[in-house]
Design a protein around this motif. Structure first.
Motif, PDB file in Angstrom:
ATOM      1  N   VAL A   1     -23.334  13.748  -3.492  1.00 34.19           N
ATOM      2  CA  VAL A   1     -23.161  12.304  -3.328  1.00 34.19           C
ATOM      3  C   VAL A   1     -21.697  12.012  -2.994  1.00 34.19           C
ATOM      4  N   PRO A   2     -21.418  11.399  -1.838  1.00 33.21           N
ATOM      5  CA  PRO A   2     -20.029  11.134  -1.479  1.00 33.21           C
ATOM      6  C   PRO A   2     -19.476   9.892  -2.169  1.00 33.21           C
ATOM      7  N   TYR A   3     -18.175   9.902  -2.358  1.00 32.73           N
ATOM      8  CA  TYR A   3     -17.506   8.697  -2.826  1.00 32.73           C
ATOM      9  C   TYR A   3     -16.068   8.704  -2.344  1.00 32.73           C
ATOM     10  N   PHE A   4     -15.507   7.503  -2.210  1.00 32.57           N
ATOM     11  CA  PHE A   4     -14.113   7.331  -1.822  1.00 32.57           C
ATOM     12  C   PHE A   4     -13.291   7.038  -3.073  1.00 32.57           C
ATOM     13  N   LEU A   5     -12.095   7.576  -3.100  1.00 37.00           N
ATOM     14  CA  LEU A   5     -11.150   7.272  -4.170  1.00 37.00           C
ATOM     15  C   LEU A   5      -9.862   6.761  -3.546  1.00 37.00           C
ATOM     16  N   VAL A   6      -9.449   5.566  -3.978  1.00 34.88           N
ATOM     17  CA  VAL A   6      -8.181   4.989  -3.543  1.00 34.88           C
ATOM     18  C   VAL A   6      -7.257   5.003  -4.751  1.00 34.88           C
ATOM     19  N   ALA A   7      -6.170   5.745  -4.652  1.00 29.70           N
ATOM     20  CA  ALA A   7      -5.254   5.883  -5.782  1.00 29.70           C
ATOM     21  C   ALA A   7      -3.877   6.274  -5.270  1.00 29.70           C
ATOM     22  N   ARG A   8      -2.923   6.289  -6.167  1.00 21.96           N
ATOM     23  CA  ARG A   8      -1.572   6.691  -5.797  1.00 21.96           C
ATOM     24  C   ARG A   8      -1.541   8.183  -5.475  1.00 21.96           C
ATOM     25  N   LYS A   9      -0.705   8.537  -4.495  1.00 22.65           N
ATOM     26  CA  LYS A   9      -0.574   9.948  -4.128  1.00 22.65           C
ATOM     27  C   LYS A   9      -0.072  10.779  -5.297  1.00 22.65           C
ATOM     28  N   ASP A  10       0.760  10.164  -6.126  1.00 27.79           N
ATOM     29  CA  ASP A  10       1.334  10.898  -7.254  1.00 27.79           C
ATOM     30  C   ASP A  10       0.591  10.614  -8.565  1.00 27.79           C
TER      31      ASP A  10
ATOM     32  N   ALA B   1       0.811  -1.213   0.000  1.00 37.33           N
ATOM     33  CA  ALA B   1       0.000   0.000   0.000  1.00 37.33           C
ATOM     34  C   ALA B   1       0.850   1.273   0.000  1.00 37.33           C
ATOM     35  N   GLN B   2       2.166   1.108  -0.093  1.00 37.75           N
ATOM     36  CA  GLN B   2       3.043   2.276  -0.081  1.00 37.75           C
ATOM     37  C   GLN B   2       2.730   3.181  -1.268  1.00 37.75           C
ATOM     38  N   GLY B   3       2.588   4.453  -0.984  1.00 38.81           N
ATOM     39  CA  GLY B   3       2.315   5.412  -2.041  1.00 38.81           C
ATOM     40  C   GLY B   3       0.848   5.582  -2.367  1.00 38.81           C
ATOM     41  N   LEU B   4      -0.025   4.814  -1.705  1.00 35.13           N
ATOM     42  CA  LEU B   4      -1.462   4.925  -1.944  1.00 35.13           C
ATOM     43  C   LEU B   4      -2.102   5.842  -0.913  1.00 35.13           C
ATOM     44  N   GLN B   5      -3.225   6.442  -1.268  1.00 36.16           N
ATOM     45  CA  GLN B   5      -3.966   7.267  -0.318  1.00 36.16           C
ATOM     46  C   GLN B   5      -5.463   7.103  -0.562  1.00 36.16           C
ATOM     47  N   VAL B   6      -6.238   7.426   0.472  1.00 35.97           N
ATOM     48  CA  VAL B   6      -7.695   7.378   0.399  1.00 35.97           C
ATOM     49  C   VAL B   6      -8.223   8.797   0.561  1.00 35.97           C
ATOM     50  N   GLN B   7      -9.085   9.212  -0.347  1.00 32.21           N
ATOM     51  CA  GLN B   7      -9.707  10.526  -0.261  1.00 32.21           C
ATOM     52  C   GLN B   7     -11.214  10.380  -0.411  1.00 32.21           C
ATOM     53  N   GLN B   8     -11.948  11.275   0.252  1.00 32.13           N
ATOM     54  CA  GLN B   8     -13.394  11.311   0.082  1.00 32.13           C
ATOM     55  C   GLN B   8     -13.771  12.583  -0.669  1.00 32.13           C
TER      56      GLN B   8
END
Length: 737
Positions: free
Chosen positions: A477-486, A459-466
């Motif tokens: 409408v909310p949603y989560f995005l899991v993606a690389r920080k860069d 999971a290194q380099g990944l982040q979770v944002q809402q």
């Protein structure tokens, strides 16, 4: 409700840049047959697929399964994915999910490479806590399956309190909702000779005493509701045959289901009989019988039929309101509230029920579930789609509570609570945080971390944002995005968008080793949409998408997709969607409504024929969610969104992947089969895979799950990653080309 599937021919995607238009599959051609025929219409050219186990239907299924597996398994990623996931699913360092048993004992159901169908086993708490539990096998389901020539799926059971040694075990052949029930002696580790045995059926059973059970089932052929569920309860005594059982309750054939049961206190002592009639999926007439097993004195309390009876605690009836309600004294209780009142006093004077409110959620809160320990009532609460757990007590005419010190900003799941103490097990997890098991004391508030699983992916380099997307009607409408920080905001990130959007079921962050290993670790992004129809923000969020309002659900999903594209996280060539069961309907609608938005669509165990769904499997039970096809207004809307009835000639569709299960007796495989066959008739390529076993979960064991995951993610990788500007570096790192 749960998940579903379908498939056929594959076209390898060509390389493209973010500015290219997506290479959609073949344009649909017009066909002479009418796909709008009812499933039992003899003129329907696909009617042979209605016979679930028919020879012609199964020949079609096996041919398309073979075609799909042959095409996808040629990709070297397929075998790699299958091996990686099977290794994770069968890992011996998984947390053995604990359940409180009698005394200081812990129960667990375990599957691995050796125990394919599973072991029901037991260990002492101290042994379990040590990290090296000394398990005693109670039931070896693999051995039982081998001895009886069945693929038994262990479906739990009902124990006789207070000793809880005798259990009525449910066993499903291949994962169907229908099951057989057998009496089991836990101490001896064997089925009770000449004990209670019920043949296969969609049935419910509960103990009355050691020699008496209540059984609700199909007693004579056809004696089920229009939804296919039982509505007649009989008393069965030890040693009696089913033909000797005596009827004590009968609902109505128009009900979804109905039955008679028993209410007990936390110590397992009998309080009174109850009965229920499911008027539709969300309205239930619950009755109490204060005079015990005697039918006289039946009482129905003046609460809305939408209210859910959530427990019996220190003489208090606990209810969750799904609609606003005003008491006899004029007190207004809003939807989503948890209320409580003295049950016996209310039954003696139903016209003057005056509850107290335990919890009143705000606009962005909902109650996910309740549990009870010996002395405490526990609520799991969602706030902006993250969890907290509160412990409640009732004394001196008032309620008090405190929050348990569990991890913040995570998904908390109440796994098991102990009726002999105030302990409960809670799992904490997040998209990037592995599952961790805690043991909490609901009385003292003490929390102890027991075990955390090892990280299953990098999971290194990944982040979770809402984020919040704006739907067509202006709703946020909310949603989560899991993606690389860069992550490069150039529209090239391969992205899977997932949602459910129905039945007031919330979608929360979960630690998925499959998603992490096969997608996130390889450079993909993942979005989870908290669209209307779900339970993220309580009953109003759900009810905003019911019946003819359901287009809001579909619009919400499209709004999230468009927000991802507007942010340049992804673009149509790199955007795929996935969902199952009600989420499979969502995927089918997205396929037909907005084929221009997606390049991959995984449709799992779906509803797809919304004109005829009430006559398919248990479909009639979901009219409260979807509406009635025979109602002029609701029927017209259902036809307008029904995926099976809205495949049009001259439209370019993305190549979908349909998945289902032969033994899914809830939604059934016919939806997926006929939609795939329609695509075939119209010259459209597709993938189809129907697991022969597995029920609505589409897999009966870990091996079947690993195969299904490998198929899905190979398909997604080909569609979304092979055209991406992202590649794996020589050391497995994600590098920009």
């Amino acid at each position: 409700m749960n998940s579903l599937m379908t498939a056929a021919a594959l076209a390898m995607a060509t390389a493209m840049t973010a500015s290219d238009q997506p290479q959609m599959t073949t344009v649909a051609k017009a066909i002479g047959s009418n796909p709008n025929k009812a499933p039992n219409d003899a003129t329907d050219p696909r009617a042979y697929l209605n016979e679930v186990n028919g020879d012609e239907a199964m020949t079609w299924v096996r041919a398309h399964n073979l075609s799909t597996v042959n095409k996808l398994s040629k990709d070297p990623r397929y075998s790699e994915y299958q091996a990686e996931i099977l290794k994770i699913l069968q890992a011996t360092d998984r947390i053995a999910s604990p359940g409180f048993a009698q005394g200081d004992m812990i129960d667990n159901f375990w599957q691995d490479g050796t125990h394919v169908q599973g072991l029901w086993r037991r260990a002492s708490w101290e042994s379990y806590r040590s990290g090296k539990p000394q398990w005693r096998t109670i039931l070896d389901v693999d051995a039982l399956s081998k001895a009886e020539g069945k693929t038994w799926v262990f479906a739990g059971g009902d124990s006789l309190p207070p000793a809880n040694n005798l259990r009525l075990i449910s066993l499903s052949d291949g994962g169907k909702d229908a099951n057989v029930v057998r009496e089991f002696d836990i101490a001896k580790g064997e089925f009770v000779k000449e004990g209670f045995v019920l043949p296969e059926g969609k049935q419910s059973v509960t103990w009355v005493d050691e020699n008496t059970i209540y059984v609700t089932r199909e007693w004579t052929p056809g004696e089920v509701t229009v939804s296919g569920y039982a509505y007649v309860t009989k008393v069965l005594k030890r040693g009696q045959g089913l033909d000797q059982a005596v009827e004590i309750f009968r609902g109505d054939k128009k009900d979804v289901s109905a039955g008679r049961g028993v209410l007990r206190d936390i110590d397992g002592k009998y309080v009174m009989d109850t009965s229920y009639r499911g008027l539709d999926f969300f309205n239930t007439e619950l009755a109490f019988y204060p005079n015990g097993h005697n039918d006289s004195g039946k009482v129905v309390l003046p609460l809305p039929n939408t209210a859910i009876f959530d427990g019996y605690y220190k003489g208090q009836a606990i209810y969750q309101l799904k609609s606003d309600w005003t008491s006899a004294k004029g007190t207004v209780f809003h939807n989503g509230a948890i209320i409580a009142f003295d049950l016996k006093a209310a039954l003696a004077d139903p016209a003057h029920v005056e509850p107290l409110a335990l919890f009143m959620p705000n606009e962005h809160q909902s109650v996910k579930g309740t549990a009870q320990t010996k002395n405490r009532l526990v609520l799991s609460i969602l706030s902006n789609v993250t969890s907290e757990v509160r412990s409640f007590d009732f004394g001196k005419g008032r309620w008090s509570s405190f929050k348990l010190a569990l991890p913040e900003n995570s998904t908390l799941s109440l796994t098991s609570s102990d009726h002999g103490s105030d302990h409960l097990f809670v799992f904490s997890e997040g998209f990037l945080g592995p599952s961790t098991l805690f043991r909490a004391d609901a009385a003292s508030g003490k929390v102890e971390e027991i075990k955390s699983i090892p990280e299953r992916f990098d999971a290194q380099g990944l982040q979770v944002q809402q984020f919040w997307a704006t739907s067509t009607d202006g709703t946020k409408v909310p949603y989560f995005l899991v993606a690389r920080k860069d992550v490069k905001l150039d529209g090239t990130s391969p992205t899977i968008l997932y949602a459910y959007g129905g039945f007031e079921i919330p979608m929360q962050p979960r630690y998925s080793a499959v998603l992490g290993k096969l997608w996130l670790e390889k450079g993909g992004a993942y979005a989870l949409a908290n669209i209307r129809g779900g339970g993220e923000f309580g009953p109003k969020w759900h009810q905003a998408g019911l019946k003819t309002l359901r287009q809001r659900v579909f619009d919400d999903f499209q709004a999230v997709a468009q927000d991802l594209i507007a942010k340049k996280v992804t673009s149509t060539p790199h955007l795929g969607i996935m969902g199952g069961s009600n989420g499979g309907l969502l995927m089918g609608v997205q396929l037909t409504e907005r084929p221009d938005l997606w390049n991959a669509v995984v449709i799992q165990v779906p509803l797809l024929d919304m004109v005829n769904f009430t006559r398919m499997s248990a479909g009639a039970s979901w009219q409260g969610e979807y509406g009635n096809p025979d109602d002029p207004a609701e029927g017209a809307f259902l036809r307008s969104i029904s995926p099976y009835h809205n495949v049009r000639a001259g439209v370019a569709y993305p190549e979908p992947f349909f998945e289902t299960s032969t033994k899914d007796d809830r939604v059934g495989p016919v939806h997926a089969r006929k939609m795939a066959a329609l695509f075939e008739d119209m010259g459209l390529p597709f993938y189809y895979y129907e697991n022969i076993e597995g029920g609505h979960a589409a897999a009966a064991n870990l091996q079947e799950s690993a195969r299904r995951y490998a198929l899905e993610y190979t398909y997604m990788s080909q569609k979304l990653m092979d055209n991406s500007a992202v590649a794996l570096g020589p050391c497995g790192r994600i590098e920009a080309r």
